[in-house]
Design an enzyme around this catalytic site. Structure first.
Site, PDB file in Angstrom:
ATOM      1  N   VAL A 118       0.836  -1.198   0.000  1.00  0.00           N
ATOM      2  CA  VAL A 118       0.000   0.000   0.000  1.00  0.00           C
ATOM      3  C   VAL A 118       0.879   1.260   0.000  1.00  0.00           C
ATOM      4  O   VAL A 118       0.569   2.243  -0.663  1.00  0.00           O
ATOM      5  CB  VAL A 118      -0.959   0.016   1.222  1.00  0.00           C
ATOM      6  CG1 VAL A 118      -1.758   1.313   1.279  1.00  0.00           C
ATOM      7  CG2 VAL A 118      -1.897  -1.175   1.174  1.00  0.00           C
ATOM      8  N   CYS A 119       1.993   1.197   0.710  1.00  0.00           N
ATOM      9  CA  CYS A 119       2.860   2.371   0.881  1.00  0.00           C
ATOM     10  C   CYS A 119       3.282   3.027  -0.435  1.00  0.00           C
ATOM     11  O   CYS A 119       3.152   4.249  -0.577  1.00  0.00           O
ATOM     12  CB  CYS A 119       4.088   2.015   1.719  1.00  0.00           C
ATOM     13  SG  CYS A 119       3.671   1.357   3.349  1.00  0.00           S
ATOM     14  N   PRO A 120       3.767   2.270  -1.428  1.00  0.00           N
ATOM     15  CA  PRO A 120       4.177   2.945  -2.653  1.00  0.00           C
ATOM     16  C   PRO A 120       3.017   3.604  -3.394  1.00  0.00           C
ATOM     17  O   PRO A 120       3.209   4.623  -4.057  1.00  0.00           O
ATOM     18  CB  PRO A 120       4.830   1.847  -3.493  1.00  0.00           C
ATOM     19  CG  PRO A 120       4.373   0.565  -2.917  1.00  0.00           C
ATOM     20  CD  PRO A 120       4.067   0.833  -1.472  1.00  0.00           C
TER      21      PRO A 120
ATOM     22  N   LEU B 230       2.626   6.974  -1.513  1.00  0.00           N
ATOM     23  CA  LEU B 230       3.751   7.874  -1.767  1.00  0.00           C
ATOM     24  C   LEU B 230       3.738   8.367  -3.209  1.00  0.00           C
ATOM     25  O   LEU B 230       4.042   9.537  -3.483  1.00  0.00           O
ATOM     26  CB  LEU B 230       5.067   7.187  -1.422  1.00  0.00           C
ATOM     27  CG  LEU B 230       5.237   6.794   0.045  1.00  0.00           C
ATOM     28  CD1 LEU B 230       6.519   5.996   0.243  1.00  0.00           C
ATOM     29  CD2 LEU B 230       5.194   7.998   0.965  1.00  0.00           C
TER      30      LEU B 230
END
Length: 187
Positions: free
Chosen positions: A46-48, A51
């Site tokens: 999920v993080c990328p 970002l």
């Protein structure tokens, strides 16, 4: 106790930004709006997406005088490695703050102690270094940069117009409210 209107606690951290390592501390924040965008870890799922969404909207944040700090408990070396190996992360123009000592994550009360990673926390900090917006999401729920941009505009508006408030779903240019006895029970 809520973190709203509290000053960012002292910290000193390294960040990867525009091909180099830089130092960031609480004094770096003064005089401009800042977003601390905590995420659990580099090289994840999920993080990328989050970002990358911020990167796609970074120019709009910059027009508002806002700096973004993507923050995880990874090292600045890991941030560089992720930046160099991922098409999504390579487009980031904002600093990737490293928090391997967990000081920053603890200061913002988002550290998951048992796992050594941060919650998905978003904090908008005003030019005086005070936290104006706090949002925490479960680890499996991504955030939306456009909604964050709307919230920043609202925070900046009420900072510039202290006798007004922004109602639900307010967007730049729309009517605000001036709290008064005359409005009680009429909205």
């Amino acid at each position: 106790m809520s973190l709203i209107n509290t000053e960012v606690k002292p910290f000193s951290a390294k960040a990867y930004h525009n091909g180099e390592f830089i130092d960031v501390n609480e004094e770096s924040l003064k005089g401009k709006w800042n977003i601390f965008f905590f995420y659990p870890a580099d090289f994840t799922f999920v993080c990328p997406t989050e970002l990358g969404d911020l990167a796609d909207n970074y120019e709009e944040f910059q027009k508002l005088g806002v700096e973004i700090y993507g923050v995880s408990t990874d090292t600045h070396f890991t941030h560089k490695a992720w930046h160099d190996s991922s098409d999504t992360i390579s487009k980031l123009n904002y600093p990737m703050l490293a928090d391997p000592t967990h000081v920053v994550s603890r200061n913002f009360e988002v550290l998951i102690e048992a796992d050594g990673v941060a919650e998905r926390g978003t904090f908008v900090v005003d030019p005086q270094g005070k936290i104006q917006i706090v949002e925490i999401n479960a680890g499996n729920i991504g955030r939306n940069a456009e909604e964050l941009l709307r919230k920043v505009k609202a925070a900046q508006y009420v900072a510039a117009h202290p006798n007004e408030v922004c109602p639900a779903k307010w967007k730049e240019g729309e009517a605000t409210l001036a709290p008064s006895l005359d409005l009680v029970g009429k909205i």
